[in-house]
Scaffold this motif. Structure first.
Motif, PDB file in Angstrom:
ATOM      1  N   ASP A 239       0.833  -1.210   0.000  1.00  0.00           N
ATOM      2  CA  ASP A 239       0.000   0.000   0.000  1.00  0.00           C
ATOM      3  C   ASP A 239       0.863   1.253   0.000  1.00  0.00           C
ATOM      4  O   ASP A 239       0.575   2.208  -0.714  1.00  0.00           O
ATOM      5  N   ARG A 240       1.911   1.251   0.800  1.00  0.00           N
ATOM      6  CA  ARG A 240       2.799   2.423   0.866  1.00  0.00           C
ATOM      7  C   ARG A 240       3.582   2.608  -0.425  1.00  0.00           C
ATOM      8  O   ARG A 240       3.906   3.733  -0.791  1.00  0.00           O
ATOM      9  N   ILE A 241       3.897   1.534  -1.107  1.00  0.00           N
ATOM     10  CA  ILE A 241       4.603   1.631  -2.392  1.00  0.00           C
ATOM     11  C   ILE A 241       3.715   2.316  -3.416  1.00  0.00           C
ATOM     12  O   ILE A 241       4.197   3.086  -4.249  1.00  0.00           O
ATOM     13  N   GLY A 242       2.423   2.053  -3.350  1.00  0.00           N
ATOM     14  CA  GLY A 242       1.479   2.726  -4.239  1.00  0.00           C
ATOM     15  C   GLY A 242       1.821   2.517  -5.704  1.00  0.00           C
ATOM     16  O   GLY A 242       2.019   1.392  -6.153  1.00  0.00           O
ATOM     17  N   ASP A 243       1.900   3.624  -6.443  1.00  0.00           N
ATOM     18  CA  ASP A 243       2.199   3.582  -7.878  1.00  0.00           C
ATOM     19  C   ASP A 243       3.663   3.897  -8.178  1.00  0.00           C
ATOM     20  O   ASP A 243       3.995   4.320  -9.288  1.00  0.00           O
ATOM     21  N   SER A 244       4.534   3.712  -7.220  1.00  0.00           N
ATOM     22  CA  SER A 244       5.955   3.996  -7.425  1.00  0.00           C
ATOM     23  C   SER A 244       6.496   3.207  -8.605  1.00  0.00           C
ATOM     24  O   SER A 244       6.101   2.068  -8.840  1.00  0.00           O
ATOM     25  N   GLN A 245       7.415   3.818  -9.347  1.00  0.00           N
ATOM     26  CA  GLN A 245       8.038   3.130 -10.474  1.00  0.00           C
ATOM     27  C   GLN A 245       9.268   2.353 -10.049  1.00  0.00           C
ATOM     28  O   GLN A 245       9.681   1.427 -10.741  1.00  0.00           O
ATOM     29  N   PHE A 246       9.874   2.741  -8.940  1.00  0.00           N
ATOM     30  CA  PHE A 246      11.098   2.107  -8.478  1.00  0.00           C
ATOM     31  C   PHE A 246      10.963   1.736  -7.009  1.00  0.00           C
ATOM     32  O   PHE A 246      10.433   2.504  -6.224  1.00  0.00           O
ATOM     33  N   VAL A 247      11.448   0.571  -6.669  1.00  0.00           N
ATOM     34  CA  VAL A 247      11.528   0.143  -5.281  1.00  0.00           C
ATOM     35  C   VAL A 247      12.940  -0.375  -5.071  1.00  0.00           C
ATOM     36  O   VAL A 247      13.411  -1.225  -5.831  1.00  0.00           O
ATOM     37  N   LEU A 248      13.610   0.144  -4.064  1.00  0.00           N
ATOM     38  CA  LEU A 248      14.976  -0.259  -3.754  1.00  0.00           C
ATOM     39  C   LEU A 248      14.950  -1.091  -2.480  1.00  0.00           C
ATOM     40  O   LEU A 248      14.460  -0.642  -1.452  1.00  0.00           O
ATOM     41  N   LEU A 249      15.458  -2.303  -2.559  1.00  0.00           N
ATOM     42  CA  LEU A 249      15.479  -3.191  -1.403  1.00  0.00           C
ATOM     43  C   LEU A 249      16.921  -3.355  -0.945  1.00  0.00           C
ATOM     44  O   LEU A 249      17.721  -3.980  -1.633  1.00  0.00           O
TER      45      LEU A 249
ATOM     46  N   TRP B 215      27.242   0.996 -13.291  1.00  0.00           N
ATOM     47  CA  TRP B 215      26.453   1.453 -14.426  1.00  0.00           C
ATOM     48  C   TRP B 215      24.993   1.323 -14.038  1.00  0.00           C
ATOM     49  O   TRP B 215      24.599   0.329 -13.436  1.00  0.00           O
ATOM     50  N   ILE B 216      24.207   2.292 -14.387  1.00  0.00           N
ATOM     51  CA  ILE B 216      22.777   2.206 -14.125  1.00  0.00           C
ATOM     52  C   ILE B 216      22.099   1.834 -15.433  1.00  0.00           C
ATOM     53  O   ILE B 216      22.272   2.508 -16.441  1.00  0.00           O
ATOM     54  N   LEU B 217      21.346   0.761 -15.438  1.00  0.00           N
ATOM     55  CA  LEU B 217      20.643   0.298 -16.616  1.00  0.00           C
ATOM     56  C   LEU B 217      19.145   0.402 -16.388  1.00  0.00           C
ATOM     57  O   LEU B 217      18.642   0.036 -15.326  1.00  0.00           O
ATOM     58  N   TRP B 218      18.434   0.910 -17.359  1.00  0.00           N
ATOM     59  CA  TRP B 218      16.974   0.949 -17.284  1.00  0.00           C
ATOM     60  C   TRP B 218      16.435   0.174 -18.480  1.00  0.00           C
ATOM     61  O   TRP B 218      16.962   0.264 -19.569  1.00  0.00           O
ATOM     62  N   SER B 219      15.413  -0.540 -18.275  1.00  0.00           N
ATOM     63  CA  SER B 219      14.865  -1.403 -19.318  1.00  0.00           C
ATOM     64  C   SER B 219      13.469  -0.928 -19.691  1.00  0.00           C
ATOM     65  O   SER B 219      12.615  -0.766 -18.826  1.00  0.00           O
ATOM     66  N   GLY B 220      13.236  -0.727 -20.969  1.00  0.00           N
ATOM     67  CA  GLY B 220      11.896  -0.373 -21.441  1.00  0.00           C
ATOM     68  C   GLY B 220      11.410   0.935 -20.850  1.00  0.00           C
ATOM     69  O   GLY B 220      12.173   1.852 -20.622  1.00  0.00           O
ATOM     70  N   SER B 221      10.133   0.999 -20.567  1.00  0.00           N
ATOM     71  CA  SER B 221       9.551   2.208 -19.998  1.00  0.00           C
ATOM     72  C   SER B 221       9.226   1.974 -18.539  1.00  0.00           C
ATOM     73  O   SER B 221       8.111   1.622 -18.189  1.00  0.00           O
ATOM     74  N   LEU B 222      10.214   2.107 -17.695  1.00  0.00           N
ATOM     75  CA  LEU B 222      10.001   1.877 -16.272  1.00  0.00           C
ATOM     76  C   LEU B 222       9.120   2.949 -15.753  1.00  0.00           C
ATOM     77  O   LEU B 222       8.946   3.762 -15.243  1.00  0.00           O
TER      78      LEU B 222
END
Length: 161
Positions: free
Chosen positions: A29-39, A154-161
C-alpha cells in the motif's frame, strides 16, 4: 522518562510483524504507484531476509506490474540468469546449475536455496507470457564487470520503467 515511554508506545503501535505474505499488504500500500523500489539489506546471506525479499519481489511483479530487477553482480553471470528465466535455448537446465556456474559472484550470497527458488519462480512466471517483451527482465545486472575483479557502476533501465 515520560518521553521514552511515548517513543516505545509509538514504536510498538507502528510495528508490523511479518509472519505471512499477507503481512506485506501495508508495505505494498505504501509503495502505491511507485516506479522504483529499492530493497537494501542489513546483512548478506541471511535466509530470513532472502525469503522476505523474494515475497516482496513476487508481489511487486504480480500485483504492481514490475518487470525489471537489478542486482549487484557481474554482467556475464547475471546475464546467464536472465537468459534462463526468459527461456532462451541452451540457457541451462535449472536454476541451481545456472547459479552455481558463476565464476566471480560470491556463491554463498547468490547460489543458495532462497535464490534458487526465486529464479525458478521467475522462470515459471515468464513461461506463461507469450511475448519476450512481456517477460520480467530479472537479474539483468546494474553493475558491469571490467574483467579485473573490480566492478564499474552502471545504471541500466529497461523499457519504460
Amino acid at each position: 522518562m515520560e518521553s521514552n515511554t511515548i517513543n516505545e508506545k509509538n514504536i510498538i503501535k507502528n510495528f508490523n510483524k511479518l509472519e505471512t505474505s499477507k503481512d506485506l499488504d501495508i508495505l505494498l500500500d505504501r509503495i502505491g504507484d511507485s516506479q522504483f523500489v529499492l530493497l537494501g539489506e542489513s546483512s548478506h546471506g541471511t535466509s530470513e531476509f532472502y525469503r522476505w525479499r523474494t515475497e516482496i519481489t513476487k508481489r511487486l511483479i504480480k500485483e504492481k506490474g514490475f518487470s525489471f530487477i537489478a542486482v549487484e553482480g557481474d554482467w556475464p553471470d547475471c546475464y546467464k540468469v536472465n537468459r534462463y528465466i526468459k527461456g532462451f535455448p541452451d540457457s541451462g537446465k535449472n536454476a541451481y546449475d545456472v547459479l552455481y556456474s558463476f565464476n566471480r559472484w560470491p556463491t554463498w550470497m547468490w547460489a543458495n536455496k532462497e535464490m534458487i527458488e526465486l529464479v525458478e519462480w521467475l522462470k515459471l512466471y515468464n513461461d506463461k507470457k507469450q511475448l519476450q517483451e512481456q517477460k520480467t527482465n530479472s537479474f539483468t545486472s546494474n553493475f558491469n564487470s571490467n574483467g579485473n575483479g573490480k566492478k564499474d557502476w552502471w545504471i541500466l533501465w529497461s523499457g519504460s520503467l
